[in-house]
Design an enzyme around this catalytic site. Structure first.
Site, short mmCIF file in Angstrom:
data_model
loop_
_atom_site.label_atom_id
_atom_site.label_comp_id
_atom_site.label_asym_id
_atom_site.label_seq_id
_atom_site.Cartn_x
_atom_site.Cartn_y
_atom_site.Cartn_z
N CYS A 129 0.83 -1.21 0.00
CA CYS A 129 0.00 0.00 0.00
C CYS A 129 0.87 1.26 0.00
O CYS A 129 1.81 1.37 0.79
CB CYS A 129 -0.93 -0.01 1.23
SG CYS A 129 -2.04 1.41 1.24
N CYS A 133 0.62 5.09 6.71
CA CYS A 133 0.02 4.93 8.03
C CYS A 133 1.04 4.25 8.98
O CYS A 133 1.49 3.13 8.70
CB CYS A 133 -1.23 4.08 7.94
SG CYS A 133 -2.35 4.65 6.64
N CYS A 170 0.60 0.59 10.27
CA CYS A 170 0.13 -0.48 9.38
C CYS A 170 1.23 -1.35 8.79
O CYS A 170 2.16 -0.87 8.14
CB CYS A 170 -0.71 0.11 8.25
SG CYS A 170 -1.48 -1.19 7.26
N CYS A 192 -16.22 -9.23 6.38
CA CYS A 192 -15.57 -7.95 6.08
C CYS A 192 -14.33 -8.20 5.22
O CYS A 192 -13.43 -8.94 5.62
CB CYS A 192 -15.12 -7.27 7.36
SG CYS A 192 -16.41 -7.14 8.60
N CYS A 196 -19.29 -6.24 4.41
CA CYS A 196 -18.58 -5.00 4.72
C CYS A 196 -17.30 -5.02 3.89
O CYS A 196 -16.68 -6.07 3.75
CB CYS A 196 -18.23 -4.94 6.21
SG CYS A 196 -17.31 -3.45 6.67
N CYS A 225 -19.16 2.10 9.00
CA CYS A 225 -18.37 1.49 10.07
C CYS A 225 -17.14 2.37 10.23
O CYS A 225 -16.32 2.45 9.30
CB CYS A 225 -17.98 0.06 9.68
SG CYS A 225 -16.80 -0.69 10.82
N ARG A 259 -17.38 -2.17 18.49
CA ARG A 259 -16.61 -3.41 18.28
C ARG A 259 -15.28 -3.38 19.03
O ARG A 259 -14.48 -2.46 18.86
CB ARG A 259 -16.35 -3.66 16.79
CG ARG A 259 -15.61 -4.98 16.55
CD ARG A 259 -15.57 -5.40 15.09
NE ARG A 259 -16.90 -5.43 14.52
CZ ARG A 259 -17.28 -4.69 13.49
NH1 ARG A 259 -16.44 -3.90 12.88
NH2 ARG A 259 -18.51 -4.76 13.05
N1 SAM Z 1 -6.58 0.61 3.18
C1 SAM Z 1 -7.86 0.86 3.71
C2 SAM Z 1 -7.89 2.01 4.69
O1 SAM Z 1 -6.87 2.25 5.33
O2 SAM Z 1 -8.92 2.62 4.83
C3 SAM Z 1 -8.49 -0.36 4.36
C4 SAM Z 1 -7.65 -1.35 5.15
S1 SAM Z 1 -6.90 -0.72 6.65
C5 SAM Z 1 -5.77 -2.01 7.08
C6 SAM Z 1 -8.22 -0.80 7.83
C7 SAM Z 1 -7.96 -0.36 9.25
O3 SAM Z 1 -7.18 -1.33 9.94
C8 SAM Z 1 -7.18 0.92 9.49
O4 SAM Z 1 -7.96 2.07 9.31
C9 SAM Z 1 -6.76 0.77 10.93
O5 SAM Z 1 -7.72 1.36 11.78
C10 SAM Z 1 -6.74 -0.74 11.14
N2 SAM Z 1 -5.36 -1.20 11.42
C11 SAM Z 1 -4.36 -1.36 10.54
N3 SAM Z 1 -3.24 -1.76 11.15
C12 SAM Z 1 -3.53 -1.87 12.47
C13 SAM Z 1 -2.77 -2.24 13.62
N4 SAM Z 1 -1.49 -2.56 13.53
N5 SAM Z 1 -3.38 -2.24 14.82
C14 SAM Z 1 -4.70 -1.90 14.91
N6 SAM Z 1 -5.45 -1.54 13.86
C15 SAM Z 1 -4.88 -1.52 12.65
FE1 SF4 Z 2 -2.78 1.28 3.39
FE2 SF4 Z 2 -2.62 0.18 5.78
FE3 SF4 Z 2 -2.99 2.79 5.55
FE4 SF4 Z 2 -4.98 1.08 4.83
S1 SF4 Z 2 -4.13 1.39 6.88
S2 SF4 Z 2 -4.27 2.90 3.73
S3 SF4 Z 2 -3.73 -0.63 4.06
S4 SF4 Z 2 -1.16 1.65 4.89
#
Ligand code: SAM
Ligand code: SF4
Ligand code: DTB
Length: 332
Positions: A70, A74, A77, A114, A145, A205, A277
């Site tokens: 990606c 973030c 992530c 989801c 979802c 959500c 949740r």
């Molecule tokens: N890429 C899309 C986005 O960011 O909207 C969808 C997938 S993203 C992985 C979905 C959510 O997963 C993020 O908004 C975050 O809140 C959660 N998430 C990702 N990594 C995480 C982590 N290490 N611990 C807790 N929540 C996490």
């Molecule tokens: Fe990409 Fe992870 Fe950020 Fe979603 S949370 S936009 S998968 S880097």
């Protein structure tokens, strides 16, 4: 002399005859969040019982249909190309493979499926496959979802036509702290997509993550943004940061678990009709902490051994937990 509980309880979540409040101030939510823990949990459980069966918890299952690679940055992530976490980038999964997984989840008791994609936003050419996944999962009798990143109004419309029930798009933290965690998009970008989803009539959500180094005021700030949306998100996932090695937040100090409980309880009080949740982070939580989260008004979890890329408690452990607590799965 002891003060009567009623007089110590902060603002009431419901305006008589007018449903949940949308005019919360940050100060009111801070006062709820900060009250003595016993008062907070009592208030949350009281509200919870006005809207839900306190012994039912909804079960969703997650699948990463497009993993890794990606472009967003973030900090939490494991799937960001900016973080060296060892997650391999994969292509979008085949529809049939997704539906086979979904059937297993349904047979294991999940009522919502989801599907997550590690995208900044979906490409129009991917939308047909995503819509086929949505139609296929619905045909299995589950709610659907998806979480695909930012959407245009046209893409939202396509998802609605496919019958999508919920779109997950998290604000993650307060507007003030957001820039410390993500620089490749803005808070307003997130709010814009949430607006498109609402305009298309899809359930929202939306929640966030705690334990990323934010302050309590940031937790209160995020809840204030959510609770003052014109319509509350139907689902509010509260994630405890899963610390993944190679992410910039992997060495954050552990959050006080009771601060997590306060977050759940406050979400329950200020958004009384929403499903709250207890989302990521259960793998490292004790049964007792999870029990306290349910007492504080959490009424939904992810079941199945994986979240997107990280571990979640297995079914045996969750079955034992539900047995210990006398909790049953919430029917559709
Ligand atoms: N890429 C899309 C986005 O960011 O909207 C969808 C997938 S993203 C992985 C979905 C959510 O997963 C993020 O908004 C975050 O809140 C959660 N998430 C990702 N990594 C995480 C982590 N290490 N611990 C807790 N929540 C996490
Ligand atoms: Fe990409 Fe992870 Fe950020 Fe979603 S949370 S936009 S998968 S880097
Ligand atoms: C949400 O708020 N939490 C889920 C779901 N929405 C998509 C994701 C949690 C991901 C945890 C890290 C991982 O497994 O990669």
């Amino acid at each position: 002399m002891a003060i009567a509980t009623e007089t110590r309880i902060a603002s009431h979540p419901v305006q008589m005859g007018r449903g949940p409040r949308h005019d919360w101030t940050r100060a009111e939510i801070a006062a709820i969040f900060e009250q003595p823990l016993n008062d907070l949990i009592f208030q949350a459980q009281t509200v919870h019982r006005q809207y839900f069966d306190p012994n039912e918890v909804q079960m969703s299952t997650l699948l990463s249909v497009k993993t890794g690679g990606c472009p967003e940055d973030c900090a939490y992530c494991p799937q960001s190309i900016h973080n060296e976490t060892g997650v391999q980038a994969e292509k979008l999964m085949q529809v049939d493979t997704v539906l086979a997984e979904a059937r297993l989840a349904r047979d294991a008791g999940a009522t919502r499926y989801c599907m997550g994609a590690a995208w900044r936003s979906p490409k129009d050419r991917d939308m047909d496959a995503i819509c086929d996944m949505i139609r296929g999962v619905r045909a299995l009798g589950m709610e659907t979802c998806v979480t695909l990143g930012m959407l245009t109004p046209g893409q939202t419309e396509k998802l609605r036509e496919a019958g999508l029930d919920y779109y997950n798009h998290n604000l993650d933290t307060s507007e003030e702290f957001y820039g410390e965690i993500i620089t490749t998009r803005t808070y307003q970008d997130r709010l814009d997509t949430l607006g498109h989803v609402r305009d298309a009539g899809i359930n929202v959500c939306c929640g966030g993550i705690v334990g990323m180094g934010e302050q309590r005021e940031d937790r209160v700030g995020m809840l204030t943004t959510l609770a003052t949306l014109p319509k509350h998100p139907e689902s509010v996932p509260i994630n405890m940061l899963v610390k993944v090695e190679g992410t910039p937040v992997d060495d954050e100090a552990d959050l006080d678990p009771l601060e997590f409980v306060r977050m759940i309880a406050t979400a329950r009080i200020v958004m009384p009709e929403s499903m709250v949740r207890l989302s990521a982070g259960r793998e490292t939580m004790t049964d007792e902490l999870q029990a306290l989260c349910f007492l504080a008004g959490a009424n939904s979890i992810f079941v199945g051994p994986k979240l997107l890329t990280t571990d979640n408690p297995g079914r045996d452990r969750d079955d034992a937990l539900f047995d210990r607590l006398g909790i049953s799965p919430m029917p559709l």
